[in-house]
Design an enzyme around this catalytic site. Structure first.
Site, PDB file in Angstrom:
ATOM      1  N   TYR A  43       0.857  -1.192   0.000  1.00 32.07           N
ATOM      2  CA  TYR A  43       0.000   0.000   0.000  1.00 32.07           C
ATOM      3  C   TYR A  43       0.890   1.237   0.000  1.00 32.07           C
ATOM      4  CZ  TYR A  43      -4.227   2.644   1.407  1.00 32.07           C
ATOM      5  OH  TYR A  43      -5.303   3.493   1.485  1.00 32.07           O
ATOM      6  N   TYR A 100      -5.729   5.551  -6.954  1.00 27.80           N
ATOM      7  CA  TYR A 100      -5.824   5.321  -5.512  1.00 27.80           C
ATOM      8  C   TYR A 100      -7.261   4.974  -5.152  1.00 27.80           C
ATOM      9  CZ  TYR A 100      -6.038   6.547  -0.529  1.00 27.80           C
ATOM     10  OH  TYR A 100      -6.245   6.542   0.817  1.00 27.80           O
TER      11      TYR A 100
END
Ligand SMILES: [Zn+2]
Lengths: 395, 135
Positions: free
Chosen positions: A299, A349
């Site tokens: 991430y 994102y």
């Protein structure tokens, strides 16, 4: 190794909307984005949407804002007749990876057969990157906002600065992370950022929160990604090559706690990504080591945190993440290719679900930037307030 | 000058912290059971679970754990750049997010000694730090 989930559950369908720059998904609604992703995932799996009977959310079922597509609204919109499971991991993006583990728990318990994990994100005027500064104070922000701390990424810049101080980490390492992600994104049709990024451009970019510059921060995106999990037995009869769940861990240590909205971690935890305990448990549960992992989907909301996760998950010793990254280790031909989809930094994102999508494509062997023979993938959730999470998927 | 917005205490413990700052006193909760000093303020001692505590005035001295500089204003309430946000660890243990004022960009480094100072805003007092040792 005690892990009843091991290879008992598989991801069988993945669907997504296009990724949009923040605000550009309008006038679609959040339910529209979520619905399109779920319809695409069901089609990918070769099941009817009516077969879906469970939801395993994270981030409280939304993006941390009031605009979200909750289970009841999705059922109404898509005509899903009955569900036996709907639950969400607490807090925020830290749980993204383990939403697959939550789905697995529901399947293993017999509560549901086809479980959706989902993120639908429409930032609109609620920019996550400046969430602390743009709003009136809340109790949670009261201890940081009076100092003019604007966003989570700036708190993480404070952690990055400390890492640089302790270990001699250089901006060149952050640049390598940003440039590697851009190189990966450039050839992927779904990417929002395809312009080449050079070291010179990185070094002369506008500082946001010095020592971090524009390119250290992830994109601001609208979009939705849905993932469907089912039992390993059912998976074998479906359209796609199953991607098995080997282990899932979410949680974290008290010392990490509220992380960037708190900042009282002891020094060794302060310069980590809060995933040390997750990594230890995940390797214990799966009997695997970092050397077994073929591709890492980490991430990447802020580039230094990629480096800190590489340390937490044992791809290099703690403190050596800078030189490790600078050696080219995370490139496609490196010792551990990281985020071949371009990640949050350059592809788009959607709070972690694009990483799950990429892991599935890698293990099916259909990725745009395919790691040759990828058989095991690590996916992490966001280094953020507890829970943080990680899963290992295998072909 | 930045327009610092009034914080929103969520309970009586946080309220007491801000009330002390208004008197230009940095006080944190010290457990009566085991002496542990905690921050942010809260209900229990996380070390011994006692709810008994006293507000102990802090020395106000500490050092910079880490520091960043905003080079562009991202919050209309903080228009003047560059300004820093620092994590300061107090001699008594807890760390606080604040600004180290009175020093220009490049003049501060990790490990520098700092001491508390106070800024009276419209309707509350902000805790700031400046470079230097105990007065
Ligand atoms: Zn105590």
């Amino acid at each position: 190794m005690s892990n009843p989930l091991y290879r008992k559950v598989a991801i069988v369908g993945v669907g997504a909307t296009p990724y949009y720059r923040r605000g550009e998904s309008q006038p679609q609604t959040i339910t529209e984005l979520a619905g399109k992703a779920i319809l695409a995932a069901a089609q990918d799996a070769g099941i009817s949407v009516k077969d879906i009977d469970g939801f395993a959310h994270y981030s409280g079922g939304g993006s941390g804002h009031n605009n979200f597509a909750d289970t009841n609204l999705i059922m109404e919109a898509l005509g899903i007749p009955e569900i036996g499971f709907t639950a969400t991991l607490t807090m925020g993006g830290g749980g993204s990876a383990a939403s697959i583990g939550l789905a697995g728990a529901a399947i293993l318990a017999g509560d549901a057969k086809y479980v959706v994990s989902l993120m639908a994100l429409q930032q609109g005027n609620n920019r996550l990157g400046v969430v602390l500064g743009a709003k009136p104070p809340t109790p949670e922000s009261s201890f940081v906002q009076p100092a003019g701390m604007v966003g989570p990424g700036h708190a993480m810049a404070i952690m990055a600065r400390r890492h640089m101080h302790k270990y001699g980490t250089r901006r060149e390492a952050f640049a390598e992370i940003a440039i590697t992600h851009r190189n990966h994104a450039m050839v992927r049709p779904t990417s929002l950022q395809k312009k080449p990024l050079t070291l010179e451009a990185y070094m002369s970019a506008r500082m946001i929160a010095e020592p971090l510059c524009l390119y250290d921060y992830c994109l601001e995106t609208d979009g939705a990604v849905a993932v469907i999990s089912t039992s390993a037995e059912r998976a074998r009869d479906l359209r796609q090559k199953p991607v098995y769940l080997l282990g899932s861990v979410h949680g974290g240590r008290r010392e990490w706690g509220r992380s960037f909205s708190w900042m009282n971690m002891p020094d060794d935890i302060f310069t980590s990504a809060g995933n040390l305990s997750i990594a230890r448990l995940l390797y214990e549960k799966t009997g695997l080591t970092p050397q077994n992992i073929d591709v890492a989907l980490l991430y990447d909301h802020f580039s230094p945190l990629v480096m800190m996760q590489l340390e937490d998950y044992g791809f290099c010793p703690v403190g050596e993440g800078g030189p490790f990254v600078e050696s080219g280790a995370i490139r496609m031909n490196g010792s551990i290719p990281v985020n071949p989809h371009g990640g949050n930094l350059s592809e788009g994102y959607v709070i972690g679900m694009t990483h799950v999508r990429e892991a599935v494509e890698q293990l099916r062997g259909t990725a745009v930037n395919q790691v040759k023979g990828a058989g095991l993938a690590l996916v992490t959730g966001g280094p953020a307030p507890i829970p943080v999470s990680g899963i290992i998927l295998g072909s | 000058m930045p327009e610092r917005t009034r914080p929103k205490p969520k309970n009586r413990f946080e309220q007491a912290y801000w009330d002390a700052l208004a008197r230009h006193q940095l006080s944190l909760q010290r457990c009566k059971g085991c002496g542990f000093v905690r921050h942010p303020p809260g209900e229990f001692c996380p070390e011994c679970w006692s709810g008994e505590f006293e507000w102990q005035p802090m020395s106000g001295v500490g050092s910079i754990v880490s520091i960043i500089w905003y080079m562009k204003s991202l919050d209309a309430r903080f228009p003047e750049v560059p300004y820093n946000v620092a994590l300061v660890r107090l001699a008594e243990g807890p760390a606080l997010i604040s600004n180290v004022v009175g020093s220009a960009f490049g003049e501060l480094k990790i490990g520098d000694p700092v001491r508390a100072c106070y800024s009276d805003e419209m309707d509350f007092t902000a805790l700031l730090f400046e470079r230097g040792s105990a007065r």
